[in-house]
Design a protein around this motif. Structure first.
Motif, PDB file in Angstrom:
ATOM      1  N   GLY A   1       0.756  -1.067   0.070  1.00  0.00           N
ATOM      2  CA  GLY A   1       0.029  -0.067   0.081  1.00  0.00           C
ATOM      3  C   GLY A   1       0.956   1.166  -0.048  1.00  0.00           C
ATOM      4  O   GLY A   1       0.528   2.168  -0.769  1.00  0.00           O
ATOM      5  N   ARG A   2       1.874   1.209   0.837  1.00  0.00           N
ATOM      6  CA  ARG A   2       2.823   2.473   0.766  1.00  0.00           C
ATOM      7  C   ARG A   2       3.637   2.567  -0.568  1.00  0.00           C
ATOM      8  O   ARG A   2       3.735   3.656  -0.784  1.00  0.00           O
ATOM      9  N   LEU A   3       4.006   1.457  -0.922  1.00  0.00           N
ATOM     10  CA  LEU A   3       4.844   1.765  -2.481  1.00  0.00           C
ATOM     11  C   LEU A   3       3.875   2.221  -3.285  1.00  0.00           C
ATOM     12  O   LEU A   3       4.096   2.989  -4.206  1.00  0.00           O
ATOM     13  N   MET A   4       2.348   1.842  -3.637  1.00  0.00           N
ATOM     14  CA  MET A   4       1.756   2.339  -4.676  1.00  0.00           C
ATOM     15  C   MET A   4       1.383   3.706  -4.474  1.00  0.00           C
ATOM     16  O   MET A   4       0.841   4.284  -5.377  1.00  0.00           O
ATOM     17  N   LYS A   5       1.478   4.368  -3.106  1.00  0.00           N
ATOM     18  CA  LYS A   5       1.649   5.705  -2.890  1.00  0.00           C
ATOM     19  C   LYS A   5       2.396   6.574  -3.485  1.00  0.00           C
ATOM     20  O   LYS A   5       2.242   7.682  -3.344  1.00  0.00           O
ATOM     21  N   ARG A   6       3.480   6.132  -3.981  1.00  0.00           N
ATOM     22  CA  ARG A   6       4.665   6.731  -4.452  1.00  0.00           C
ATOM     23  C   ARG A   6       4.324   7.550  -5.572  1.00  0.00           C
ATOM     24  O   ARG A   6       3.322   7.146  -6.575  1.00  0.00           O
ATOM     25  N   ASP A   7       4.820   8.778  -6.033  1.00  0.00           N
ATOM     26  CA  ASP A   7       4.410   9.345  -7.324  1.00  0.00           C
ATOM     27  C   ASP A   7       4.625   8.339  -8.588  1.00  0.00           C
ATOM     28  O   ASP A   7       3.891   8.378  -9.474  1.00  0.00           O
ATOM     29  N   GLN A   8       5.961   7.875  -8.364  1.00  0.00           N
ATOM     30  CA  GLN A   8       5.748   6.744  -9.461  1.00  0.00           C
ATOM     31  C   GLN A   8       5.968   5.522  -8.781  1.00  0.00           C
ATOM     32  O   GLN A   8       7.141   5.003  -8.159  1.00  0.00           O
ATOM     33  N   ALA A   9       4.974   4.628  -8.836  1.00  0.00           N
ATOM     34  CA  ALA A   9       4.995   3.398  -8.228  1.00  0.00           C
ATOM     35  C   ALA A   9       5.887   2.492  -8.835  1.00  0.00           C
ATOM     36  O   ALA A   9       6.081   2.529 -10.069  1.00  0.00           O
ATOM     37  N   PRO A  10       6.782   2.006  -7.963  1.00  0.00           N
ATOM     38  CA  PRO A  10       7.924   0.742  -8.424  1.00  0.00           C
ATOM     39  C   PRO A  10       7.161  -0.320  -8.898  1.00  0.00           C
ATOM     40  O   PRO A  10       5.988  -0.736  -8.679  1.00  0.00           O
ATOM     41  N   MET A  11       7.916  -1.333  -9.682  1.00  0.00           N
ATOM     42  CA  MET A  11       7.658  -2.715  -9.952  1.00  0.00           C
ATOM     43  C   MET A  11       7.806  -3.437  -8.544  1.00  0.00           C
ATOM     44  O   MET A  11       8.585  -3.090  -7.962  1.00  0.00           O
ATOM     45  N   ILE A  12       6.736  -3.986  -8.395  1.00  0.00           N
ATOM     46  CA  ILE A  12       6.798  -4.900  -6.910  1.00  0.00           C
ATOM     47  C   ILE A  12       6.696  -6.122  -7.161  1.00  0.00           C
ATOM     48  O   ILE A  12       5.827  -6.967  -7.792  1.00  0.00           O
ATOM     49  N   ALA A  13       7.811  -7.072  -6.732  1.00  0.00           N
ATOM     50  CA  ALA A  13       7.790  -8.276  -6.482  1.00  0.00           C
ATOM     51  C   ALA A  13       7.579  -8.765  -5.043  1.00  0.00           C
ATOM     52  O   ALA A  13       8.332  -8.183  -4.122  1.00  0.00           O
ATOM     53  N   VAL A  14       6.663  -9.870  -4.932  1.00  0.00           N
ATOM     54  CA  VAL A  14       6.515 -10.553  -3.625  1.00  0.00           C
ATOM     55  C   VAL A  14       7.323 -11.688  -3.525  1.00  0.00           C
ATOM     56  O   VAL A  14       6.939 -12.668  -4.435  1.00  0.00           O
ATOM     57  N   ALA A  15       8.448 -11.887  -2.776  1.00  0.00           N
ATOM     58  CA  ALA A  15       9.194 -13.153  -2.516  1.00  0.00           C
ATOM     59  C   ALA A  15       9.122 -13.645  -1.404  1.00  0.00           C
ATOM     60  O   ALA A  15       8.324 -13.035  -0.707  1.00  0.00           O
ATOM     61  N   GLY A  16       9.661 -14.926  -1.072  1.00  0.00           N
ATOM     62  CA  GLY A  16       9.823 -15.355   0.084  1.00  0.00           C
ATOM     63  C   GLY A  16       8.606 -16.204   0.626  1.00  0.00           C
ATOM     64  O   GLY A  16       7.732 -16.673  -0.276  1.00  0.00           O
ATOM     65  N   CYS A  17       8.221 -16.319   1.717  1.00  0.00           N
ATOM     66  CA  CYS A  17       7.261 -17.346   2.243  1.00  0.00           C
ATOM     67  C   CYS A  17       5.769 -17.146   1.991  1.00  0.00           C
ATOM     68  O   CYS A  17       4.992 -17.815   2.051  1.00  0.00           O
ATOM     69  N   VAL A  18       5.548 -15.679   2.276  1.00  0.00           N
ATOM     70  CA  VAL A  18       4.182 -15.291   1.712  1.00  0.00           C
ATOM     71  C   VAL A  18       3.668 -15.460   0.398  1.00  0.00           C
ATOM     72  O   VAL A  18       2.642 -16.072   0.144  1.00  0.00           O
ATOM     73  N   ALA A  19       4.704 -15.223  -0.490  1.00  0.00           N
ATOM     74  CA  ALA A  19       4.596 -15.718  -2.014  1.00  0.00           C
ATOM     75  C   ALA A  19       4.278 -17.107  -2.131  1.00  0.00           C
ATOM     76  O   ALA A  19       3.501 -17.740  -2.859  1.00  0.00           O
ATOM     77  N   GLN A  20       4.977 -18.151  -1.250  1.00  0.00           N
ATOM     78  CA  GLN A  20       4.745 -19.553  -1.418  1.00  0.00           C
ATOM     79  C   GLN A  20       3.661 -19.616  -0.984  1.00  0.00           C
ATOM     80  O   GLN A  20       2.445 -20.697  -1.369  1.00  0.00           O
ATOM     81  N   ALA A  21       3.347 -19.205   0.199  1.00  0.00           N
ATOM     82  CA  ALA A  21       2.027 -19.744   0.988  1.00  0.00           C
ATOM     83  C   ALA A  21       0.587 -19.156   0.127  1.00  0.00           C
ATOM     84  O   ALA A  21      -0.524 -19.807   0.080  1.00  0.00           O
ATOM     85  N   GLU A  22       0.707 -17.890  -0.405  1.00  0.00           N
ATOM     86  CA  GLU A  22      -0.407 -17.259  -0.817  1.00  0.00           C
ATOM     87  C   GLU A  22      -0.514 -17.199  -2.509  1.00  0.00           C
ATOM     88  O   GLU A  22      -1.652 -16.924  -2.737  1.00  0.00           O
ATOM     89  N   GLY A  23       0.582 -17.403  -2.876  1.00  0.00           N
ATOM     90  CA  GLY A  23       0.715 -17.234  -4.501  1.00  0.00           C
ATOM     91  C   GLY A  23      -0.163 -16.409  -5.171  1.00  0.00           C
ATOM     92  O   GLY A  23      -0.123 -15.080  -5.005  1.00  0.00           O
ATOM     93  N   ALA A  24      -1.217 -16.815  -6.058  1.00  0.00           N
ATOM     94  CA  ALA A  24      -2.052 -15.876  -6.674  1.00  0.00           C
ATOM     95  C   ALA A  24      -3.132 -15.180  -6.100  1.00  0.00           C
ATOM     96  O   ALA A  24      -3.547 -14.257  -6.252  1.00  0.00           O
ATOM     97  N   GLU A  25      -3.386 -15.444  -4.755  1.00  0.00           N
ATOM     98  CA  GLU A  25      -4.168 -14.765  -3.984  1.00  0.00           C
ATOM     99  C   GLU A  25      -3.452 -13.172  -3.757  1.00  0.00           C
ATOM    100  O   GLU A  25      -4.308 -12.346  -3.555  1.00  0.00           O
ATOM    101  N   ILE A  26      -2.262 -12.968  -3.652  1.00  0.00           N
ATOM    102  CA  ILE A  26      -1.659 -11.824  -3.482  1.00  0.00           C
ATOM    103  C   ILE A  26      -1.899 -10.727  -4.497  1.00  0.00           C
ATOM    104  O   ILE A  26      -2.595  -9.711  -3.920  1.00  0.00           O
ATOM    105  N   PRO A  27      -1.843 -10.981  -5.826  1.00  0.00           N
ATOM    106  CA  PRO A  27      -2.348  -9.831  -6.838  1.00  0.00           C
ATOM    107  C   PRO A  27      -3.797  -9.625  -6.565  1.00  0.00           C
ATOM    108  O   PRO A  27      -4.401  -8.556  -6.891  1.00  0.00           O
ATOM    109  N   ARG A  28      -4.593 -10.722  -6.324  1.00  0.00           N
ATOM    110  CA  ARG A  28      -6.057 -10.731  -6.204  1.00  0.00           C
ATOM    111  C   ARG A  28      -6.347  -9.666  -4.878  1.00  0.00           C
ATOM    112  O   ARG A  28      -7.222  -8.606  -5.123  1.00  0.00           O
TER     113      ARG A  28
END
Ligand code: 5AD
Ligand code: SF4
Length: 438
Positions: free
Chosen positions: A67-94
């Motif tokens: 949420g904080r990153l998306m508020k930047r003037d220029q939002a960065p490309m965001i990669a979610v890595a690590g164990c939340v990525a493994q556990a939640e997978g496609a749920e994350i971008p939803r």
């Protein structure tokens, strides 16, 4: 509008030391692809959130960060890595549509390709779990600080009933002996004086020839220029005679052992599926202390596991008194989706957990201070790791993993001989005696 072609990156790691290691390897990968690390305070084009799923609060943190990153003037490309990525997978971008890349802890060697896919506006998800294949695909280690992490083992087959690790990191696998020794040499060539061998069950490391962790420790002991060896995290059931003996015999192996116990109550330990008792844990520590009398002991504790009674919690306090930990980590039980304990009856009320955690931490704090105070007057080697708060001051680590600050003209990376002068709960002050090695 997002940056289509990221040139700078930032990797933010949360959670355990394995994640710190993975974060360093991802940074090395991105650098090998020609991206550069964003300067301190600079907004990167690509932000990798290397996440932890161990407790709910850690897992939720990623969403506030996005949420904080998306508020930047220029939002960065965001990669979610690590164990939340493994556990939640496609749920994350939803749940957080700003996320461009999802990459699990066994798949991050594919990060550069995922970045290219995301830059083309394609779906960039990879949560495959091919054990160990990432290691063969990573670039050589680069120069970093005097103390380095080296992952030798990943995953867990123990299935403690509260824990997500078997699901996020998969089954226990050990990296091959030769690959580990080569990486250790590369780290030493790049300036490391201390290596901490990492694994979720590091003392469960085995190779095809039946060698255990002590064989790796002996091999690292023979690397010229390496001064210190540590390992973490260990399971009581894998504390073999050979490893205990290494604490008596291998000079570079530091007198420190992190051996989580979680609870002092046999009923709770059984419900946690820990497969050791309070008594058997204490017997192991006796053998470790017989091998290395000055060893600093550390542990992990969970309060408020489902059904934990006041008397069972007091058994944990008794364990703390019996062991006299030099350091410890303690947590309120957090139900994790998919784990057996999450659906157990008698979940403990939050205020009861708060109160128990406070009492436990007060006891642990008392022991930590006592351990530090008992070090005052000792002479010890200090590995200088970072600048202190005052000019001319550096902070180093004692053999017992205490932070010690002192005035010195030596440099970061030097090992110096000090006398420990005074102690607080979290650090000590020292005075330099003489340089023991340049
Ligand atoms: N709730 C609270 N603490 C946990 N840990 C692991 N899973 C949980 C959970 N569900 C703690 C254990 C472990 C450490 C890394 O985190 O103490 O040893
Ligand atoms: Fe967190 Fe466990 Fe993953 Fe480490 S392995 S980041 S502690 S969930």
């Amino acid at each position: 509008m997002k940056s289509p072609d990221p040139r700078t990156f930032e990797v933010k790691s949360f959670g355990c030391q394995m994640n710190v290691y993975d974060g360093e390897r991802m940074a090395e990968l991105l650098e090998a692809e020609g991206l550069s690390a964003a300067a301190e305070g600079e907004e990167a084009d690509l932000v990798v959130l290397n996440t932890c799923h161990i407790r709910e609060r850690a897992a939720e943190k990623v969403y506030s960060d996005i949420g904080r990153l998306m508020k930047r003037d220029q939002a960065p490309m965001i990669a979610v890595a690590g164990c939340v990525a493994q556990a939640e997978g496609a749920e994350i971008p939803r749940r957080a549509p700003g996320v461009d890349i999802v990459v699990g802890p066994q798949a991050y060697h594919n990060l550069p390709e995922l970045v290219r896919q995301a830059a083309r506006g394609e779906r960039a998800f990879d949560t495959a779990m091919p054990p160990l294949s990432k290691f063969g695909a990573l670039p050589a280690r680069r120069k970093q600080g005097p103390s380095a992490f080296l992952t030798v083992q990943e995953g867990c087959d123990k299935f403690c009933t509260y824990c997500v690790v078997p699901y996020t990191r998969g089954a226990e696998v050990s990296r091959p002996f030769g690959a580990i020794v080569d990486e250790a040499k590369a780290l030493v060539d790049a300036g490391a004086r201390e290596i901490t061998l990492l694994g979720q069950n590091v003392n469960g490391w085995r190779d095809g020839d039946g060698r255990g962790l002590e064989a790796l420790i002996v091999a690292l002991d023979a690397i010229p220029g390496l001064a210190r060896i540590r390992y973490t995290t260990s399971h009581p059931n894998d504390m073999t005679e050979g490893l205990i003996r290494a604490h008596a015999e291998v000079e570079k192996l530091m007198p420190y052992l992190h051996l989580p116990v979680q609870s002092g109550s046999d009923r709770v330990l059984k419900a946690m599926n820990r497969s050791h008792s309070a008594e058997s844990y204490l017997r192991i520590l006796e053998r470790v202390r017989a091998a290395r009398s000055d060893i600093a002991l550390s542990g992990d504790f969970i309060v408020g596991f489902p059904g934990e009674t006041e008397a069972e919690f007091e058994a944990t306090l008794n364990m703390v008194e019996a062991v006299g930990y030099a350091q410890a980590f303690s947590f309120k039980y957090s139900p994790r989706p998919g784990t057996p304990a999450a659906t157990m009856e008698d979940q403990i009320a939050p205020e009861v957990m708060d109160e128990r955690l406070q009492r436990l931490q007060a006891a642990l704090g008392r022991h930590q201070l006592a351990f530090n105070q008992a070090s005052v007057g000792k002479r010890a080697a200090l590995l200088l790791e970072r600048p202190g708060r005052k000019p001319g001051q550096l902070i180093g680590k004692s053999p017992w993993l205490q932070s010690v600050h002192l005035e010195t003209d030596a440099a970061i990376g030097d090992l110096i001989e000090v006398e420990l002068l005074s102690a607080g709960p979290n650090s000590l002050a020292g005075a330099q005696l003489m340089k023991v090695a340049a």
